[in-house]
Motif scaffolding. Sequence first.
Motif, PDB file in Angstrom:
ATOM      1  N   UNK A   1       0.833  -1.195   0.000  1.00 33.42           N
ATOM      2  CA  UNK A   1       0.000   0.000   0.000  1.00 33.42           C
ATOM      3  C   UNK A   1       0.863   1.239   0.000  1.00 33.42           C
ATOM      4  N   UNK A   2       0.252   2.387  -0.281  1.00 37.58           N
ATOM      5  CA  UNK A   2       1.030   3.624  -0.359  1.00 37.58           C
ATOM      6  C   UNK A   2       0.385   4.773   0.417  1.00 37.58           C
ATOM      7  N   UNK A   3      -0.331   4.406   1.491  1.00 35.95           N
ATOM      8  CA  UNK A   3      -0.973   5.423   2.320  1.00 35.95           C
ATOM      9  C   UNK A   3      -0.174   5.645   3.607  1.00 35.95           C
ATOM     10  N   UNK A   4       0.123   6.909   3.909  1.00 35.88           N
ATOM     11  CA  UNK A   4       0.860   7.248   5.132  1.00 35.88           C
ATOM     12  C   UNK A   4       2.041   6.291   5.325  1.00 35.88           C
ATOM     13  N   UNK A   5       2.866   6.214   4.312  1.00 34.81           N
ATOM     14  CA  UNK A   5       3.935   5.218   4.263  1.00 34.81           C
ATOM     15  C   UNK A   5       4.919   5.373   5.417  1.00 34.81           C
ATOM     16  N   UNK A   6       5.359   6.592   5.709  1.00 36.83           N
ATOM     17  CA  UNK A   6       6.356   6.793   6.763  1.00 36.83           C
ATOM     18  C   UNK A   6       5.814   6.380   8.131  1.00 36.83           C
ATOM     19  N   UNK A   7       4.576   6.722   8.387  1.00 36.48           N
ATOM     20  CA  UNK A   7       3.946   6.321   9.652  1.00 36.48           C
ATOM     21  C   UNK A   7       3.803   4.805   9.720  1.00 36.48           C
ATOM     22  N   UNK A   8       3.430   4.204   8.605  1.00 35.27           N
ATOM     23  CA  UNK A   8       3.260   2.748   8.553  1.00 35.27           C
ATOM     24  C   UNK A   8       4.585   2.034   8.830  1.00 35.27           C
ATOM     25  N   UNK A   9       5.658   2.485   8.176  1.00 35.11           N
ATOM     26  CA  UNK A   9       6.973   1.881   8.382  1.00 35.11           C
ATOM     27  C   UNK A   9       7.416   2.050   9.829  1.00 35.11           C
ATOM     28  N   UNK A  10       7.222   3.240  10.377  1.00 33.08           N
ATOM     29  CA  UNK A  10       7.624   3.508  11.761  1.00 33.08           C
ATOM     30  C   UNK A  10       6.938   2.553  12.731  1.00 33.08           C
TER      31      UNK A  10
ATOM     32  N   UNK B   1      10.775  -6.644   5.205  1.00 32.95           N
ATOM     33  CA  UNK B   1      11.246  -7.353   4.018  1.00 32.95           C
ATOM     34  C   UNK B   1      10.116  -7.506   3.007  1.00 32.95           C
ATOM     35  N   UNK B   2      10.504  -7.791   1.773  1.00 28.78           N
ATOM     36  CA  UNK B   2       9.547  -8.023   0.682  1.00 28.78           C
ATOM     37  C   UNK B   2       8.634  -6.823   0.448  1.00 28.78           C
ATOM     38  N   UNK B   3       9.110  -5.624   0.743  1.00 25.35           N
ATOM     39  CA  UNK B   3       8.277  -4.433   0.574  1.00 25.35           C
ATOM     40  C   UNK B   3       8.234  -4.065  -0.906  1.00 25.35           C
ATOM     41  N   UNK B   4       7.059  -4.073  -1.530  1.00 27.30           N
ATOM     42  CA  UNK B   4       6.963  -3.801  -2.965  1.00 27.30           C
ATOM     43  C   UNK B   4       7.391  -2.375  -3.327  1.00 27.30           C
ATOM     44  N   UNK B   5       7.877  -2.230  -4.545  1.00 27.44           N
ATOM     45  CA  UNK B   5       8.296  -0.909  -5.022  1.00 27.44           C
ATOM     46  C   UNK B   5       7.153   0.091  -4.941  1.00 27.44           C
ATOM     47  N   UNK B   6       5.930  -0.361  -5.217  1.00 29.72           N
ATOM     48  CA  UNK B   6       4.780   0.544  -5.150  1.00 29.72           C
ATOM     49  C   UNK B   6       4.532   1.067  -3.747  1.00 29.72           C
ATOM     50  N   UNK B   7       5.048   0.382  -2.736  1.00 27.20           N
ATOM     51  CA  UNK B   7       4.820   0.792  -1.352  1.00 27.20           C
ATOM     52  C   UNK B   7       5.825   1.819  -0.851  1.00 27.20           C
ATOM     53  N   UNK B   8       6.904   2.047  -1.589  1.00 30.41           N
ATOM     54  CA  UNK B   8       7.949   2.944  -1.080  1.00 30.41           C
ATOM     55  C   UNK B   8       8.080   4.237  -1.887  1.00 30.41           C
ATOM     56  N   UNK B   9       7.146   4.467  -2.803  1.00 31.87           N
ATOM     57  CA  UNK B   9       7.276   5.627  -3.682  1.00 31.87           C
ATOM     58  C   UNK B   9       7.250   6.950  -2.921  1.00 31.87           C
ATOM     59  N   UNK B  10       6.554   6.986  -1.787  1.00 32.99           N
ATOM     60  CA  UNK B  10       6.449   8.237  -1.022  1.00 32.99           C
ATOM     61  C   UNK B  10       7.217   8.183   0.290  1.00 32.99           C
ATOM     62  N   UNK B  11       8.185   7.288   0.390  1.00 34.26           N
ATOM     63  CA  UNK B  11       8.906   7.129   1.652  1.00 34.26           C
ATOM     64  C   UNK B  11       9.992   8.202   1.798  1.00 34.26           C
TER      65      UNK B  11
ATOM     66  N   UNK C   1      13.452   9.018   2.349  1.00 36.82           N
ATOM     67  CA  UNK C   1      14.715   8.271   2.271  1.00 36.82           C
ATOM     68  C   UNK C   1      15.760   8.804   3.245  1.00 36.82           C
ATOM     69  N   UNK C   2      15.536   9.967   3.799  1.00 32.65           N
ATOM     70  CA  UNK C   2      16.460  10.480   4.817  1.00 32.65           C
ATOM     71  C   UNK C   2      16.126   9.936   6.200  1.00 32.65           C
ATOM     72  N   UNK C   3      14.974   9.335   6.305  1.00 29.89           N
ATOM     73  CA  UNK C   3      14.510   8.805   7.594  1.00 29.89           C
ATOM     74  C   UNK C   3      14.737   7.310   7.709  1.00 29.89           C
TER      75      UNK C   3
ATOM     76  N   UNK D   1      13.709  -2.515   4.304  1.00 30.53           N
ATOM     77  CA  UNK D   1      13.654  -1.211   4.966  1.00 30.53           C
ATOM     78  C   UNK D   1      14.141  -1.375   6.407  1.00 30.53           C
ATOM     79  N   UNK D   2      15.091  -0.543   6.801  1.00 30.75           N
ATOM     80  CA  UNK D   2      15.549  -0.501   8.189  1.00 30.75           C
ATOM     81  C   UNK D   2      15.490   0.947   8.675  1.00 30.75           C
ATOM     82  N   UNK D   3      15.465   1.112  10.000  1.00 29.41           N
ATOM     83  CA  UNK D   3      15.357   2.450  10.568  1.00 29.41           C
ATOM     84  C   UNK D   3      16.656   3.227  10.507  1.00 29.41           C
TER      85      UNK D   3
END
Length: 302
Positions: free
Chosen positions: A73-82, A98-108, A110-112, A300-302
Amino acid sequence: MIPEFPQFKKLELSDKKDVEKFTSRFPPYSDFNFVSMWSWDIKGEMGLSNLNDNLVVRFTDYLTGELFYSFLGNNKVNETVEKLLHLSEEEGLKLQLKLVPEDSIKNINISRFKIEEDRNNFDYIYDIPTLAELKGSPYQSHRNSIKQFLKNYKNWEVKIIDFSEINNRNSIISLFTQWIKNKGDSLLLEEYKNEFLSLNKLLSTENSSLLDLICFALYIDNNLIGFIINGHTNGYDIIHFEKANTFFKGCYNFLMQQNSKTLDNLVIEKLNFEQDLGIDSLKFTKTQLNPCSFLKKYLITG
């Protein structure tokens, strides 16, 4: 119904429609395909949750069985990852998704977060008409292999079978164990053990017709020597399982071409042959078939 995060539910056959409400919005990443999740949930540890209208899945690693989280999914991506990294930390898991699809990281951001391509888990995508025809120099070796197969084996037959029938199910399991013997490896090796358990779970599914699968089989002298279990989604075909008795030289290439011809007649244009998991033999086979593209996934890692 899939519960709201932080609640999770165990994966059940009845979850298929709810899962597909999420997956239908995106390209068919194999890991989030319901049949794949269902068959590979061999320990009953897979869990589902809805976080910010994203599908969150608690997976077990295909080879090691280790637990980890991912999302589609691509909703509130940064909050979801956190939140998922925090949950991983609370549960004593590795601090990674792991296994995070490319479509899920388009709005992430990258500095975080640290984002890495997970090449071993890219899905291989192929053009089905191309695999049905096998024209041109890239497929010369495949055509030679098929020609040799047809020269050596006259009494062959290809057909679609119902794997829920006991005789067919037993033949498929027997072929899988023969495939292991041909490789000269032990079934106890984790990479084969988990796949065997996953296949057996799928074959044993009650009401398997609900999964909408096609099992394409190759016989010589009425003996099963190869099979492919296909699923259709979002205009793609996904190969969930494929095995053949390599004693019969050329059978893999012949089986794949015949399967592709059947799919081509069904006007399905793209094939997802899933990932290679970093296994050299799988990578070689899937690369030799000349993929037209990949569905990329990330760590994705923190």
